[in-house]
Design an enzyme around this catalytic site. Sequence first.
Site, short mmCIF file in Angstrom:
data_model
loop_
_atom_site.label_atom_id
_atom_site.label_comp_id
_atom_site.label_asym_id
_atom_site.label_seq_id
_atom_site.Cartn_x
_atom_site.Cartn_y
_atom_site.Cartn_z
N GLY A 138 48.47 35.14 20.08
CA GLY A 138 49.52 36.15 19.93
C GLY A 138 49.26 37.23 18.90
N SER A 139 47.99 37.51 18.56
CA SER A 139 47.78 38.56 17.55
C SER A 139 48.20 39.93 18.08
CB SER A 139 46.33 38.58 17.06
OG SER A 139 45.49 39.17 17.99
N LYS A 164 54.19 31.17 43.15
CA LYS A 164 54.08 32.24 42.15
C LYS A 164 55.29 33.18 42.26
CE LYS A 164 50.69 35.56 40.51
NZ LYS A 164 49.69 34.97 39.67
N MET A 184 47.04 35.08 30.28
CA MET A 184 45.85 34.70 31.04
C MET A 184 46.21 34.30 32.47
SD MET A 184 43.75 35.61 29.03
CE MET A 184 42.62 35.48 27.70
N ARG A 185 46.80 35.24 33.19
CA ARG A 185 47.30 34.93 34.52
C ARG A 185 47.42 36.26 35.27
NH1 ARG A 185 49.61 30.54 36.06
NH2 ARG A 185 49.42 29.64 33.98
N HIS A 230 42.39 44.55 27.48
CA HIS A 230 41.25 43.71 27.86
C HIS A 230 40.09 43.98 26.90
CE1 HIS A 230 38.78 41.24 30.41
NE2 HIS A 230 37.84 42.15 30.31
#
Length: 208
Positions: free
Chosen positions: A17-18, A71, A96-97, A115
Amino acid sequence: MPAESPLRLAIFASGRGSNALSIIRAAKEGRLSRVEPVLVVCDKPGAPVATRSREEGVPVLEIRPRDFDSKDAYEGAILEHLREKSVDAVALAGYMRLVGPVLIGSFPDRILNIHPSLLPSFPGLAAQKQAIDYGVKMTGVTVHFVDLLMDHGPVIMQKCLPILPEDTEESLSRRLLPIEHEAYLESLDALSRGRLRIEGRRVLWSAD
Ligand code: GAR
């Protein structure tokens, strides 16, 4: 949206979470004066980002995809919370999804991602290791709008950094992180001021 309304932002994150914390703190300290983080969505209950965001006073939705049949159902449940909080835009920050059609369709051109490579090089996992293994001499970070493909939508901003001969995945990731934070804050600030316009694959910045 009138210029004076802050952009109500949901941050999606899966881990440390940075990036999420950098956005939350910048908003609190007035460095991101037109952004209001109203919800953190965490798909890994118990992840550090959940605790750290709550400590900063931002509500957290911890929600596990495997508790849903599909989903679409998982994203539908998230969507209800986003609507309840009148969310205007979403920042993926180490989420990450892949985001699916339910959320993309509800927030067209309103979902951003960060990214740790110069896209389209090295999409997907472990981008820093991919760059070192490939042997490129420059790498960097990309902030982009999110579409249905992985790490693919129109590029908002890139910043670059040389790869040093002694770099490891850890050292490169560490050196990239402050640049990620900077690029994300600048991009979100521009979004919140209505400065970004998409033309095809190009994102055009207007003057403030
Ligand atoms: C960051 O390096 C981010 O760019 C990366 O995950 C890390 C999360 O760190 N995201 C991706 O690789 C997405 N494809 P953080 O939790 O400290 O922000």
